[in-house]
Design a protein around this motif. Sequence first.
Motif, PDB file in Angstrom:
ATOM      1  N   PRO A 212       4.805   2.985   2.057  1.00 42.28           N
ATOM      2  CA  PRO A 212       5.933   2.736   2.970  1.00 42.28           C
ATOM      3  C   PRO A 212       5.464   2.099   4.278  1.00 42.28           C
ATOM      4  CG  PRO A 212       5.980   4.979   2.093  1.00 42.28           C
ATOM      5  CD  PRO A 212       4.648   4.411   1.726  1.00 42.28           C
ATOM      6  N   ASP A 213       6.371   1.398   4.929  1.00 43.60           N
ATOM      7  CA  ASP A 213       6.068   0.830   6.238  1.00 43.60           C
ATOM      8  C   ASP A 213       5.727   1.945   7.220  1.00 43.60           C
ATOM      9  OD1 ASP A 213       6.808  -1.462   5.005  1.00 43.60           O
ATOM     10  OD2 ASP A 213       8.474  -1.942   6.357  1.00 43.60           O
ATOM     11  N   LYS A 214       4.815   1.648   8.138  1.00 41.15           N
ATOM     12  CA  LYS A 214       4.422   2.596   9.171  1.00 41.15           C
ATOM     13  C   LYS A 214       4.769   2.028  10.543  1.00 41.15           C
ATOM     14  CE  LYS A 214       0.478   4.439   6.539  1.00 41.15           C
ATOM     15  NZ  LYS A 214      -0.997   4.677   6.564  1.00 41.15           N
ATOM     16  N   PRO A 215       4.946   2.884  11.554  1.00 38.87           N
ATOM     17  CA  PRO A 215       5.190   2.372  12.911  1.00 38.87           C
ATOM     18  C   PRO A 215       3.904   1.787  13.495  1.00 38.87           C
ATOM     19  CG  PRO A 215       5.029   4.753  12.940  1.00 38.87           C
ATOM     20  CD  PRO A 215       5.033   4.358  11.496  1.00 38.87           C
TER      21      PRO A 215
ATOM     22  N   GLN B  94      -0.382  -3.508   3.801  1.00 39.14           N
ATOM     23  CA  GLN B  94       0.220  -2.454   4.615  1.00 39.14           C
ATOM     24  C   GLN B  94       1.046  -3.090   5.719  1.00 39.14           C
ATOM     25  OE1 GLN B  94       0.160   1.129   4.349  1.00 39.14           O
ATOM     26  NE2 GLN B  94       1.856   0.640   5.715  1.00 39.14           N
ATOM     27  N   ARG B  95       2.302  -2.668   5.806  1.00 30.87           N
ATOM     28  CA  ARG B  95       3.182  -3.216   6.834  1.00 30.87           C
ATOM     29  C   ARG B  95       3.440  -2.177   7.912  1.00 30.87           C
ATOM     30  NH1 ARG B  95       8.260  -6.162   4.162  1.00 30.87           N
ATOM     31  NH2 ARG B  95       8.875  -3.977   3.906  1.00 30.87           N
ATOM     32  N   TYR B  96       3.474  -2.656   9.162  1.00 35.03           N
ATOM     33  CA  TYR B  96       3.802  -1.817  10.306  1.00 35.03           C
ATOM     34  C   TYR B  96       5.037  -2.446  10.957  1.00 35.03           C
ATOM     35  CZ  TYR B  96      -1.019  -0.297   9.601  1.00 35.03           C
ATOM     36  OH  TYR B  96      -2.177   0.173   9.047  1.00 35.03           O
ATOM     37  N   THR B  97       6.099  -1.703  11.029  1.00 31.98           N
ATOM     38  CA  THR B  97       7.352  -2.282  11.517  1.00 31.98           C
ATOM     39  C   THR B  97       8.010  -1.404  12.574  1.00 31.98           C
ATOM     40  OG1 THR B  97       8.621  -1.223   9.742  1.00 31.98           O
ATOM     41  CG2 THR B  97       7.780  -3.439   9.313  1.00 31.98           C
ATOM     42  N   TYR B  98       8.775  -2.057  13.413  1.00 29.33           N
ATOM     43  CA  TYR B  98       9.530  -1.356  14.456  1.00 29.33           C
ATOM     44  C   TYR B  98      10.825  -2.105  14.707  1.00 29.33           C
ATOM     45  CZ  TYR B  98      10.706   0.643  19.029  1.00 29.33           C
ATOM     46  OH  TYR B  98      11.350   1.251  20.076  1.00 29.33           O
TER      47      TYR B  98
ATOM     48  N   SER C  97       6.905  -6.801  13.365  1.00 26.98           N
ATOM     49  CA  SER C  97       6.499  -6.728  11.964  1.00 26.98           C
ATOM     50  C   SER C  97       5.045  -7.166  11.868  1.00 26.98           C
ATOM     51  CB  SER C  97       7.380  -7.619  11.087  1.00 26.98           C
ATOM     52  OG  SER C  97       6.967  -7.556   9.736  1.00 26.98           O
TER      53      SER C  97
ATOM     54  N   CYS D  68       0.832  -1.210   0.000  1.00 25.25           N
ATOM     55  CA  CYS D  68       0.000   0.000   0.000  1.00 25.25           C
ATOM     56  C   CYS D  68       0.866   1.261   0.000  1.00 25.25           C
ATOM     57  CB  CYS D  68      -0.902   0.023   1.237  1.00 25.25           C
ATOM     58  SG  CYS D  68      -2.065  -1.356   1.352  1.00 25.25           S
TER      59      CYS D  68
ATOM     60  N   ALA E 278       1.626   2.041  15.847  1.00 29.20           N
ATOM     61  CA  ALA E 278       1.264   3.049  16.846  1.00 29.20           C
ATOM     62  C   ALA E 278       0.684   2.478  18.140  1.00 29.20           C
ATOM     63  CB  ALA E 278       0.306   4.061  16.225  1.00 29.20           C
TER      64      ALA E 278
END
Length: 226
Positions: free
Chosen positions: A21-24, A60-64, A50, A19, A26
């Motif tokens: 860029p990766d998002k944090p 949509q990826r959420y990464t930290y 991840s 979708c 939250a």
Amino acid sequence: MLKLILALTVAAPSPLRLCGPDKPPAPLLDGANALAAVMESAPEHRLQVSVAEVRGHCLQRYTYRVGQEYFYPASSIKLLGALSAVQWQESQSKVSLDTRLVVERSSIVVAGERLEVSSKTTPQSLRQTLDETLVVSSNSGFNRLYDIVGQDALNSPYWNAGFSSVRLRHRLSSRGFPRVIQQVAPPIRLTRGKRLSPMRRSNLAFKPNPGARDFAGAAHIDPVSG
């Protein structure tokens, strides 16, 4: 070491694209959750997160802290072994997912000592072994895939595709086994006696894991008792 891998999946009618860029993630970073204390000292715990969410036709990826340091993948490596096994099966004209295979009993001599590579197993189809490996997360199921496919064919699909960090270098629950045992795959035959593969020995050279620390901490949380 602590690594979280979370996935939310729904049926998608067509191939997925990212979708954006990766998002944090939250909700994990707002300080008002059960992981707040861990998140505050993420480097100490070697935490990586991840999360993948399917949204219609995109992912949509959420990464930290993903990729900040090497982590031991544990049972998640079984999926890669399973994919390599299916690719191996597709290359075998006489083997389908339902063909029953026998892993022959075999051994090698190392420094004058005979070491067992494998014991003879009950005939089993690749489909059954894949079910054990992925559905039950069976270590012995993964090890059977390792025996059938061999170290070379387990790794080469990923290395050829550019995933050089993938390292399927040993069977599971085999700590203390000599490296040469991990390099050897036993003979495989059909139930009617025709041998498909002789004993195979890999010559793959694995690069050292960058900054690898396979063990961290001295305790764990029992997911049952809390």
